[in-house]
Write a protein that holds these residues in place. Structure first.
Motif, mmCIF file in Angstrom:
data_model
loop_
_atom_site.group_PDB
_atom_site.id
_atom_site.type_symbol
_atom_site.label_atom_id
_atom_site.label_comp_id
_atom_site.label_asym_id
_atom_site.label_seq_id
_atom_site.Cartn_x
_atom_site.Cartn_y
_atom_site.Cartn_z
ATOM 1 N N LEU A 49 36.674 50.243 44.758
ATOM 2 C CA LEU A 49 35.729 50.773 45.744
ATOM 3 C C LEU A 49 34.326 50.806 45.147
ATOM 4 O O LEU A 49 34.101 51.431 44.100
ATOM 5 N N LEU A 50 33.397 50.143 45.791
ATOM 6 C CA LEU A 50 31.996 50.184 45.398
ATOM 7 C C LEU A 50 31.248 51.026 46.420
ATOM 8 O O LEU A 50 31.171 50.662 47.589
ATOM 9 N N ASP A 51 30.747 52.175 45.960
ATOM 10 C CA ASP A 51 30.080 53.126 46.869
ATOM 11 C C ASP A 51 31.022 53.466 48.034
ATOM 12 O O ASP A 51 30.622 53.512 49.198
ATOM 13 N N ASN A 52 32.326 53.649 47.694
ATOM 14 C CA ASN A 52 33.383 54.017 48.643
ATOM 15 C C ASN A 52 33.768 52.912 49.627
ATOM 16 O O ASN A 52 34.522 53.169 50.568
ATOM 17 N N GLU A 53 33.277 51.689 49.396
ATOM 18 C CA GLU A 53 33.664 50.560 50.237
ATOM 19 C C GLU A 53 34.597 49.648 49.451
ATOM 20 O O GLU A 53 34.291 49.272 48.309
ATOM 21 N N PRO A 54 35.762 49.254 50.024
ATOM 22 C CA PRO A 54 36.691 48.389 49.287
ATOM 23 C C PRO A 54 36.122 46.987 49.092
ATOM 24 O O PRO A 54 35.661 46.355 50.047
ATOM 25 N N ILE A 55 36.151 46.513 47.843
ATOM 26 C CA ILE A 55 35.663 45.164 47.553
ATOM 27 C C ILE A 55 36.677 44.326 46.791
ATOM 28 O O ILE A 55 36.486 43.122 46.607
ATOM 29 N N GLY A 56 37.764 44.943 46.312
ATOM 30 C CA GLY A 56 38.742 44.193 45.552
ATOM 31 C C GLY A 56 40.070 44.914 45.481
ATOM 32 O O GLY A 56 40.181 46.081 45.869
ATOM 33 N N CYS A 57 41.080 44.211 44.979
ATOM 34 C CA CYS A 57 42.424 44.794 44.937
ATOM 35 C C CYS A 57 43.254 44.106 43.868
ATOM 36 O O CYS A 57 42.913 43.037 43.361
ATOM 37 N N ILE A 58 44.363 44.750 43.528
ATOM 38 C CA ILE A 58 45.363 44.182 42.633
ATOM 39 C C ILE A 58 46.645 44.976 42.843
ATOM 40 O O ILE A 58 46.601 46.145 43.256
ATOM 41 N N SER A 59 47.783 44.342 42.606
ATOM 42 C CA SER A 59 49.046 45.076 42.686
ATOM 43 C C SER A 59 49.725 45.070 41.326
ATOM 44 O O SER A 59 49.635 44.098 40.567
ATOM 45 N N ALA A 60 50.364 46.184 41.019
ATOM 46 C CA ALA A 60 51.104 46.367 39.767
ATOM 47 C C ALA A 60 52.432 47.017 40.126
ATOM 48 O O ALA A 60 52.662 48.195 39.870
ATOM 49 N N VAL A 61 53.302 46.225 40.744
ATOM 50 C CA VAL A 61 54.557 46.748 41.283
ATOM 51 C C VAL A 61 55.608 46.834 40.180
ATOM 52 O O VAL A 61 55.875 45.855 39.472
ATOM 53 N N ARG A 62 56.196 48.024 40.050
ATOM 54 C CA ARG A 62 57.156 48.289 38.985
ATOM 55 C C ARG A 62 58.586 48.282 39.535
ATOM 56 O O ARG A 62 58.894 48.980 40.493
ATOM 57 N N ALA B 134 36.384 40.373 46.576
ATOM 58 C CA ALA B 134 35.657 39.707 47.651
ATOM 59 C C ALA B 134 34.589 38.783 47.056
ATOM 60 O O ALA B 134 33.928 39.148 46.070
ATOM 61 N N PRO B 135 34.410 37.581 47.605
ATOM 62 C CA PRO B 135 33.526 36.583 46.985
ATOM 63 C C PRO B 135 32.126 37.085 46.643
ATOM 64 O O PRO B 135 31.571 36.729 45.598
ATOM 65 N N ALA B 136 31.555 37.933 47.474
ATOM 66 C CA ALA B 136 30.181 38.387 47.246
ATOM 67 C C ALA B 136 30.046 39.271 46.014
ATOM 68 O O ALA B 136 28.922 39.498 45.523
ATOM 69 N N TYR B 137 31.176 39.759 45.455
ATOM 70 C CA TYR B 137 31.116 40.709 44.348
ATOM 71 C C TYR B 137 31.735 40.165 43.064
ATOM 72 O O TYR B 137 31.953 40.911 42.104
ATOM 73 N N ARG B 138 31.992 38.872 43.018
ATOM 74 C CA ARG B 138 32.600 38.282 41.837
ATOM 75 C C ARG B 138 31.570 38.082 40.720
ATOM 76 O O ARG B 138 30.377 37.987 40.962
ATOM 77 N N GLY B 139 32.090 38.024 39.496
ATOM 78 C CA GLY B 139 31.231 37.792 38.354
ATOM 79 C C GLY B 139 30.456 39.002 37.877
ATOM 80 O O GLY B 139 29.524 38.877 37.072
ATOM 81 N N ARG B 140 30.840 40.198 38.311
ATOM 82 C CA ARG B 140 30.116 41.407 37.925
ATOM 83 C C ARG B 140 30.991 42.404 37.142
ATOM 84 O O ARG B 140 30.581 43.534 36.903
ATOM 85 N N GLY B 141 32.181 41.997 36.802
ATOM 86 C CA GLY B 141 33.050 42.867 36.019
ATOM 87 C C GLY B 141 33.967 43.760 36.828
ATOM 88 O O GLY B 141 34.791 44.482 36.251
ATOM 89 N N TYR B 142 33.856 43.722 38.158
ATOM 90 C CA TYR B 142 34.711 44.583 38.979
ATOM 91 C C TYR B 142 36.181 44.161 38.874
ATOM 92 O O TYR B 142 37.078 45.015 38.860
ATOM 93 N N GLY B 143 36.404 42.846 38.796
ATOM 94 C CA GLY B 143 37.771 42.362 38.684
ATOM 95 C C GLY B 143 38.434 42.786 37.384
ATOM 96 O O GLY B 143 39.618 43.145 37.371
ATOM 97 N N MET B 144 37.694 42.770 36.279
ATOM 98 C CA MET B 144 38.278 43.152 35.000
ATOM 99 C C MET B 144 38.677 44.618 34.977
ATOM 100 O O MET B 144 39.676 44.989 34.342
ATOM 101 N N GLN B 145 37.941 45.446 35.688
ATOM 102 C CA GLN B 145 38.333 46.854 35.760
ATOM 103 C C GLN B 145 39.628 47.018 36.550
ATOM 104 O O GLN B 145 40.478 47.843 36.202
#
Length: 284
Positions: free
Chosen positions: A49-62, A76-87
């Motif tokens: 969530l960026l400023d409470n708006e969803p911009i990315g996701c991942i699943s870690a199903v156990r 989301a494409p507009a937010y790639r390359g900024r480190g959000y995915g690595m978090q």
């Protein structure tokens, strides 16, 4: 001023956002995937969530204490390359603890996954098939609805082809709307089973598990007879299953794309020769 970024567990309604992102990537999710996925591990889906708006996701199903599966890794494409995915990635890995983790990643990301300790096991190939079968019942008495066979028998057979027991997932997956689930039963013994479900585009078969090609082909054709004429049917075949690859070729299926099946600790003890169709790239 930098906007605040947060990663947390999804609510059920937020999983619809993840499915929509997957659809935008061309992954063609099933119409009712979200319900079955969320039931499997309600805490296993994370949203960025960026400023409470969803911009990315991942699943870690156990799946129990020993195995987990990573999927839905999308920003989301507009937010790639900024480190959000690595978090998102780091948060997902923390969820798994010491479990062996599997994933089906896009081929071009293999090098990045290797940096996190993942190794290639094999590739899965997605095939598309233009269904020309006429609707009708199965052509052999061995093929029956899974509702008419022992649920424990299906679970035991499934465990031969999947790295962990997954009863909660199977209960939801085999009973989802807009789907058909069939088994090959011989003297009350399960020798294969498969599911076909409605997707954004056409239908997907998954899983398709069987003792041999003959049973797999019979199940596949029986499942295809439950879809509309001329609608596309998709099947994801491990390249290590040579009979599955030949079956796709003999039926005139067309290769659409592939994924890299990778694990971070070890290759699970599963019978890939019985995997003629992967259940789902998102949950394994």
């Amino acid at each position: 001023m930098t906007k605040p970024y947060q990663v947390r567990a999804m609510r059920r309604d937020e999983l619809d956002f993840a499915v929509a992102l997957a659809a935008n990537e061309g992954w063609n999710p099933g119409t009712h995937d979200a319900d079955a996925f969320y039931a499997t591990d309600p805490g296993g889906f994370l949203v960025g969530l960026l400023d409470n708006e969803p911009i990315g996701c991942i699943s870690a199903v156990r799946y129990g204490p020993g195995f987990g599966f990573l999927g839905f890794y999308i920003v989301a494409p507009a937010y790639r390359g900024r480190g959000y995915g690595m978090q998102l990635w780091s948060s997902a890995l923390e969820q798994f603890g010491t479990r062996n983790i599997g994933l089906d990643g896009v081929q071009e990301q293999q090098a990045n996954y290797r940096k996190s300790g993942f190794s290639l096991a094999y590739s899965n190939i997605r095939y598309a098939w233009q269904n020309r079968l006429q609707n009708g019942a199965a052509t052999t008495p061995n093929i029956v609805s899974v509702k008419h066979v022992d649920a424990d028998g299906i679970a035991r057979y499934d465990r031969l082809c999947f790295p962990a027991s997954r009863p909660t997932f199977l209960d939801a997956w085999l009973n989802q709307p807009d789907s058909v689930a069939l088994a090959w039963s011989e003297n009350k013994a399960i020798r294969g089973y498969g599911v076909i479900r409605r997707c954004r585009d056409g239908w997907k078969v998954g899983p398709l598990f069987a003792d041999n090609r003959g049973i797999a082909e019979s199940l596949l054709l029986a499942l295809g007879r439950n879809t509309a004429h001329q609608e596309p049917v998709y099947l994801d075949v491990p390249e290590t299953n040579t009979e599955g690859m030949r079956l796709a070729a003999d039926l005139g299926m067309q290769e659409v794309f592939g994924t890299a099946r990778m694990y971070n600790h070890y290759l699970p003890d599963i019978v890939t020769d019985r995997i003629f169709g992967v259940t789902t790239f998102e949950l394994g």
